[in-house]
Design a protein around this motif. Structure first.
Motif, PDB file in Angstrom:
ATOM      1  N   SER A  77      19.984  31.229   0.210  1.00 48.54           N
ATOM      2  CA  SER A  77      20.979  32.582  -0.079  1.00 48.54           C
ATOM      3  C   SER A  77      19.928  33.633  -0.282  1.00 48.54           C
ATOM      4  O   SER A  77      18.390  33.350  -0.530  1.00 48.54           O
ATOM      5  N   ARG A  78      20.484  34.969  -0.128  1.00 50.23           N
ATOM      6  CA  ARG A  78      19.472  35.970  -0.667  1.00 50.23           C
ATOM      7  C   ARG A  78      18.895  36.015  -2.156  1.00 50.23           C
ATOM      8  O   ARG A  78      17.548  36.059  -2.207  1.00 50.23           O
ATOM      9  N   GLY A  79      19.734  35.493  -2.959  1.00 49.65           N
ATOM     10  CA  GLY A  79      18.996  35.384  -4.346  1.00 49.65           C
ATOM     11  C   GLY A  79      18.023  34.387  -4.514  1.00 49.65           C
ATOM     12  O   GLY A  79      17.086  34.655  -5.060  1.00 49.65           O
ATOM     13  N   ALA A 121      21.868  28.171   7.322  1.00 51.55           N
ATOM     14  CA  ALA A 121      21.926  29.376   7.728  1.00 51.55           C
ATOM     15  C   ALA A 121      20.967  30.210   6.810  1.00 51.55           C
ATOM     16  O   ALA A 121      21.218  29.956   5.549  1.00 51.55           O
ATOM     17  N   VAL A 122      19.878  30.988   7.447  1.00 51.23           N
ATOM     18  CA  VAL A 122      19.268  32.043   6.853  1.00 51.23           C
ATOM     19  C   VAL A 122      19.456  33.234   7.437  1.00 51.23           C
ATOM     20  O   VAL A 122      19.221  33.302   8.446  1.00 51.23           O
ATOM     21  N   SER A 123      20.194  34.216   6.805  1.00 52.60           N
ATOM     22  CA  SER A 123      20.500  35.394   7.456  1.00 52.60           C
ATOM     23  C   SER A 123      19.134  36.349   7.554  1.00 52.60           C
ATOM     24  O   SER A 123      18.073  36.222   6.873  1.00 52.60           O
ATOM     25  N   LYS A 124      19.086  37.291   8.535  1.00 53.29           N
ATOM     26  CA  LYS A 124      17.990  37.953   8.608  1.00 53.29           C
ATOM     27  C   LYS A 124      17.859  39.068   7.648  1.00 53.29           C
ATOM     28  O   LYS A 124      16.685  39.344   7.304  1.00 53.29           O
ATOM     29  N   ASP A 125      18.969  39.392   6.935  1.00 57.32           N
ATOM     30  CA  ASP A 125      19.071  40.322   6.020  1.00 57.32           C
ATOM     31  C   ASP A 125      18.586  39.732   4.720  1.00 57.32           C
ATOM     32  O   ASP A 125      17.670  40.332   3.914  1.00 57.32           O
ATOM     33  N   GLU A 129      15.181  40.853   2.784  1.00 56.07           N
ATOM     34  CA  GLU A 129      15.115  41.423   1.328  1.00 56.07           C
ATOM     35  C   GLU A 129      13.895  40.670   0.654  1.00 56.07           C
ATOM     36  O   GLU A 129      13.180  41.018  -0.168  1.00 56.07           O
ATOM     37  N   ALA A 130      13.852  39.146   1.034  1.00 58.69           N
ATOM     38  CA  ALA A 130      12.691  38.336   0.323  1.00 58.69           C
ATOM     39  C   ALA A 130      11.448  38.945   0.569  1.00 58.69           C
ATOM     40  O   ALA A 130      10.380  39.048  -0.401  1.00 58.69           O
ATOM     41  N   ARG A 131      11.211  39.351   1.848  1.00 65.07           N
ATOM     42  CA  ARG A 131       9.780  39.901   2.130  1.00 65.07           C
ATOM     43  C   ARG A 131       9.633  41.225   1.657  1.00 65.07           C
ATOM     44  O   ARG A 131       8.456  41.413   1.169  1.00 65.07           O
ATOM     45  N   THR A 132      10.535  42.159   1.606  1.00 63.12           N
ATOM     46  CA  THR A 132      10.499  43.151   0.681  1.00 63.12           C
ATOM     47  C   THR A 132      10.224  43.135  -0.643  1.00 63.12           C
ATOM     48  O   THR A 132       9.363  43.709  -1.151  1.00 63.12           O
ATOM     49  N   ALA A 133      10.906  42.172  -1.405  1.00 62.64           N
ATOM     50  CA  ALA A 133      10.494  41.769  -2.712  1.00 62.64           C
ATOM     51  C   ALA A 133       9.124  41.409  -2.791  1.00 62.64           C
ATOM     52  O   ALA A 133       8.405  41.880  -3.887  1.00 62.64           O
TER      53      ALA A 133
END
Length: 354
Positions: A77-79, A121-125, A129-133
């Motif tokens: 997940s994103r988090g 599934a690992v979404s591109k978004d 966001e993890a890369r940006t963080a």
């Protein structure tokens, strides 16, 4: 395809198998599932070992993260990915210290691949966001005065080659060391490339020698690197190769002189040949050889590769010529970065002002 890869039988029913069965019938669905498994086997067979090793190591890091945070292992997940990025920089290593940002980026990317390979599934978004963080947290570390990682490898240079050539004793090991460095420099070698060379890959020529280098990280090809005689015999890779191979033939078992034998061999302190050198052995040897020669900054396994581009640029070689010798694309950002290291001193706004 021959018999090298035997496609495994489909393992039970799955959502995909059921959809195929509904569309095409069970027999066709089973054949399609068998083809999917065969495609997986092919992908595994052609994936370079170092890539597989990276995925394995990164997945272990992800497992440790999930265990410490009590997160489900198969949930990208994103988090979870943002938390993973922060955890790696803060305390991700086994000794409780944080990873260098470049290493954390590698683990993050490989973990996303690992999750997808396991059907999650690992979404591109979420990944973006993890890369940006990760990038933002890296900036915070720099602002706090904390720098991690070794930075770029120092580039090999002509002065260093001279020091190394003069410090290598006329023993079999010394001749091997000298040849490893001089030859590797002249075809801009990665550590894996001398390790992969066979005796038959090196051919003498009236103007020097030709080295057939198996190259590429994912798509492999062979480039024919032409290495001419050097004007200075002391740092001539062709003369060094001839001396090394002559002494090896006179001291070692004849099998080490056969065309399918490793070009660069490991040698015990007793003088006994122990086998071919692997990439790690090449890297350790370059560090040891440069340290023995008291090169101002000890070289790493990548110093020979960056050194050819940097020194070639100093001598006025253009990008096409350098790329052909080193196996780069003519517009390679990596190569242009090495060349820029030379330009920044020669074409410098501050040069000659005082």
């Amino acid at each position: 395809m021959g018999n090298t890869l035997e496609p495994p039988q489909p393992s039970g029913s799955s959502e995909l198998l059921l959809r195929w069965a509904d569309r095409h019938g069970i027999d066709t669905a089973q054949r399609l599932a068998q083809a999917e498994n065969f495609a997986d086997a092919v992908a595994q067979a052609i994936t370079p070992e170092n890539t597989t090793d990276t995925y394995t190591k990164s997945w272990r890091v992800w497992e440790r993260f999930c265990e410490t945070q009590e997160f489900p292992l198969l949930e990208g997940s994103r988090g979870a990915l943002v938390a993973f990025a922060a955890w790696m920089l803060r305390e991700g290593q086994q000794d409780g210290t944080g990873y260098a940002p470049a290493t954390a980026k590698t683990h993050l990317a490989a973990t996303a691949v690992g999750l997808r390979q396991r059907g999650q599934a690992v979404s591109k978004d979420a990944f973006a966001e993890a890369r940006t963080a990760l990038d933002g947290l890296t900036v915070q570390l720099l602002k706090a005065g904390e720098r991690r990682g070794r930075g770029k490898a120092v580039a090999a240079d002509i002065d260093g080659l001279l020091l190394i050539a003069r410090s290598c004793p006329p023993t079999l090991t010394g001749l091997r060391d000298k040849t490893l460095v001089l030859t590797g420099f002249n075809f801009a070698s990665r550590a894996s490339e001398p390790a992969g060379l066979l005796v038959g890959d090196v051919r003498l020529h009236p103007r020097g020698m030709v080295v057939s280098v198996l190259t590429g990280k994912t798509t492999y090809s062979v480039r024919e690197a032409k290495i001419p005689y050097a004007q200075d015999p002391e740092v001539c890779p062709v003369r060094a190769w001839t001396a090394y191979r002559t002494q090896l033939a006179s001291q070692a078992d004849p099998k080490w002189s056969m065309p399918d034998a490793p070009a660069f061999v490991g040698i015990h302190r007793s003088g006994v040949v122990t086998g071919g050198m692997g990439p790690d052995a090449v890297t350790r040897a370059i560090k040891r050889i440069s340290a023995r020669a008291q090169v101002p900054i000890v070289w790493t396994g990548h110093s020979l590769r960056s050194g050819l581009a940097t020194e070639g640029r100093k001598k006025g070689k253009d990008a096409v010529v350098i790329s052909r010798q080193g196996g780069w694309a003519p517009n390679s950002r990596e190569m242009l970065g090495y060349m820029r290291a030379a330009d920044e001193w020669d074409d410098n706004a501050a040069a000659g002002l005082m």
